[in-house]
Motif scaffolding. Sequence first.
Motif, short mmCIF file in Angstrom:
data_model
loop_
_atom_site.label_atom_id
_atom_site.label_comp_id
_atom_site.label_asym_id
_atom_site.label_seq_id
_atom_site.Cartn_x
_atom_site.Cartn_y
_atom_site.Cartn_z
N LEU A 76 0.84 -1.20 0.00
CA LEU A 76 0.00 0.00 0.00
C LEU A 76 0.87 1.25 0.00
N ASN A 77 0.21 2.38 -0.13
CA ASN A 77 0.92 3.66 -0.08
C ASN A 77 0.03 4.71 0.58
N ILE A 78 -0.47 4.39 1.77
CA ILE A 78 -1.35 5.32 2.46
C ILE A 78 -0.52 6.41 3.15
N SER A 79 -1.18 7.48 3.47
CA SER A 79 -0.50 8.57 4.18
C SER A 79 -1.23 9.00 5.44
N GLY A 80 -2.41 8.40 5.70
CA GLY A 80 -3.18 8.81 6.88
C GLY A 80 -4.51 8.08 6.95
N PHE A 81 -5.49 8.70 7.59
CA PHE A 81 -6.79 8.07 7.84
C PHE A 81 -7.65 8.02 6.59
N ASN A 82 -8.55 7.05 6.55
CA ASN A 82 -9.56 6.94 5.51
C ASN A 82 -10.90 6.63 6.18
N SER A 83 -11.21 7.43 7.21
CA SER A 83 -12.45 7.26 7.97
C SER A 83 -12.84 8.61 8.54
N PRO A 84 -14.10 8.77 8.97
CA PRO A 84 -14.56 10.07 9.47
C PRO A 84 -13.79 10.53 10.71
N LYS A 85 -13.55 11.81 10.80
CA LYS A 85 -12.85 12.37 11.95
C LYS A 85 -13.72 12.29 13.20
N GLY A 86 -13.07 11.96 14.32
CA GLY A 86 -13.75 11.93 15.61
C GLY A 86 -14.43 10.63 15.94
N ASP A 91 9.54 7.50 14.83
CA ASP A 91 8.42 8.42 14.65
C ASP A 91 7.11 7.63 14.72
N PHE A 92 6.18 8.08 15.53
CA PHE A 92 4.93 7.35 15.75
C PHE A 92 4.18 7.14 14.44
N LYS A 93 3.88 8.21 13.73
CA LYS A 93 3.06 8.12 12.54
C LYS A 93 3.75 7.30 11.46
N LYS A 94 5.03 7.54 11.24
CA LYS A 94 5.76 6.81 10.21
C LYS A 94 5.81 5.32 10.53
N SER A 95 5.94 4.98 11.81
CA SER A 95 5.99 3.58 12.21
C SER A 95 4.68 2.87 11.92
N VAL A 96 3.56 3.50 12.30
CA VAL A 96 2.25 2.91 12.08
C VAL A 96 1.98 2.74 10.59
N ILE A 97 2.25 3.77 9.81
CA ILE A 97 1.99 3.71 8.37
C ILE A 97 2.89 2.69 7.68
N SER A 98 4.13 2.58 8.12
CA SER A 98 5.03 1.59 7.53
C SER A 98 4.49 0.18 7.71
N ALA A 99 3.95 -0.11 8.88
CA ALA A 99 3.37 -1.44 9.11
C ALA A 99 2.12 -1.65 8.26
N ILE A 100 1.23 -0.68 8.23
CA ILE A 100 -0.01 -0.79 7.47
C ILE A 100 0.28 -0.96 5.98
N ASN A 101 1.25 -0.24 5.47
CA ASN A 101 1.55 -0.30 4.04
C ASN A 101 2.04 -1.68 3.58
N CYS A 102 2.40 -2.55 4.53
CA CYS A 102 2.78 -3.91 4.17
C CYS A 102 1.58 -4.77 3.81
N GLY A 103 0.35 -4.31 4.13
CA GLY A 103 -0.85 -5.03 3.77
C GLY A 103 -1.19 -6.16 4.72
#
Length: 495
Positions: free
Chosen positions: A38-48, A249-261
């Motif tokens: 994957l190549n996500i950069s953040g959320f894909n759901s409603p805020k809050g 980095d928190f965000k980069k770590s989470v996204i790196s894992a998610i991008n593995c699918g």
Amino acid sequence: MIVKLNKKRIKDKIYACWLGKNIGGTMGAPYESVRHMLNISGFNSPKGEPLPNDDLDLQLVWLCAAEDLGLNNINSLTLGEYWLKAVTPHWNEYGVAKANMMSGIVPPMSGEYNNEQWKKSNGAWIRSEVWACLAPGFPDIAIKYAYSDAAVDHGVSEGTYAEMFTATLESAAFIENDIRELIEIGLSKIPPDCRIAKSVKLAEKAYDDGKTLKEAREILVEDSRDLGWFQAPCNIGFVILGLLYGEGDFKKSVISAINCGDDTDCTGATVGSIMGILKGTDGIDKELREYVGDKIITCSVALPNLSYNECPKTCTELTDRIMRLIPAAFLSNKYFNLVVPQDGLYLLEMYDFEFTDGEEEFDKRHIESLKTDIVAKRIYNRTGMAYDAHTTAIEARAEFKGSPEIMVNGEIEVKLAFYPLTHQTQNLYFKFHLPEGWTVEGPHGMILDRTAYNWDGVTVKIKAGEKVERINRITAEIWGDLHAERVYLPITVLG
């Protein structure tokens, strides 16, 4: 030995753990089961609105079980009861385990029998944070509970080793900040030749060899091709890639894992919880905290069926309730940890615990004991084809030499295995309560040596008669000559 933990610091890290869990799970959930990079950069759901996730839901049930029963009474059997009454999903290993338990096949065999496809899967390691937060800085306590949890639906397998590994990382992260050191501590608590350990080491090697995240991911996918998708070894590897390629980095770590699918809600949530413990609340990007908020949304629990408590509605409430239980967790396990003195000998030592507003105190020997495997080996050097029971004097197991199935006039071998819980060598005696026409051949007693520090036992043959039911219940009655208590070990055999 005195252990002092700064109450404010521990509470902040526990809150950040659950906040990170919610963030990672919410960010990864829309991509669950994707089998490509994957190549996500953040959320894909409603805020809050955090997305519901069984990764978190089941841990709310375990929290209520600990509050209802007390931590001395948390084991695979009691957690199995909460599975049947309060956990609603019937998919994959969850469904197999529940079907087995309803047939009288109790943990850990409930996670082994007819579960070859799913016992290596992801259902256990995704729910390890509650045990780590109850034992901050004490992974040997955390893995005791993690095993009891995982064995219900994964027996003694890769799925269970995975939860022992993540529980260790998360517990140790309260007192150790170096990710590579945390990984080594985690590896010390699982079998060195298991597939989880292999995936972790492959992920580390790929990172050290300068591979890109995509290249490292492909190495793990190829190595786990024989297991298929949604299995623990590969996804634990993705967690390690997230921690390494995220570079702190928190965000980069989470996204790196998610991008593995693959199991993206699970990998993202677990990396988020680990990074939350490591970094604390201030180490999580403000935009991420605000996007998900404090709420917990559930989808997989029906807790009023059994518990007197309600599930926590927020990460704040969840944190507060865990904080109240931490002293009880230490009190229930004050003799459990093994420390390594300067002369290299292993000694069992009592821990006294207290929260403090000042400096924390950890004995040097405790830090040295983080990588000891004595407690871990006692947990994982066993078979999942077994039934367990215990008193204050002994732990008892009935280990099957094969499948727990029998034909008319057939026979099966069962090993009665024991672990001493006292400082006394004792004589044990056995009596079997059998269906009509059934018999047992083998010893009716043994000497249990307190100095063995290992499981010891004898093998017997159980022979069926002319009548075999679909479900056949046997009880092994076990007693010693030094104690008043008797163990009544239930043994279910299928026709």
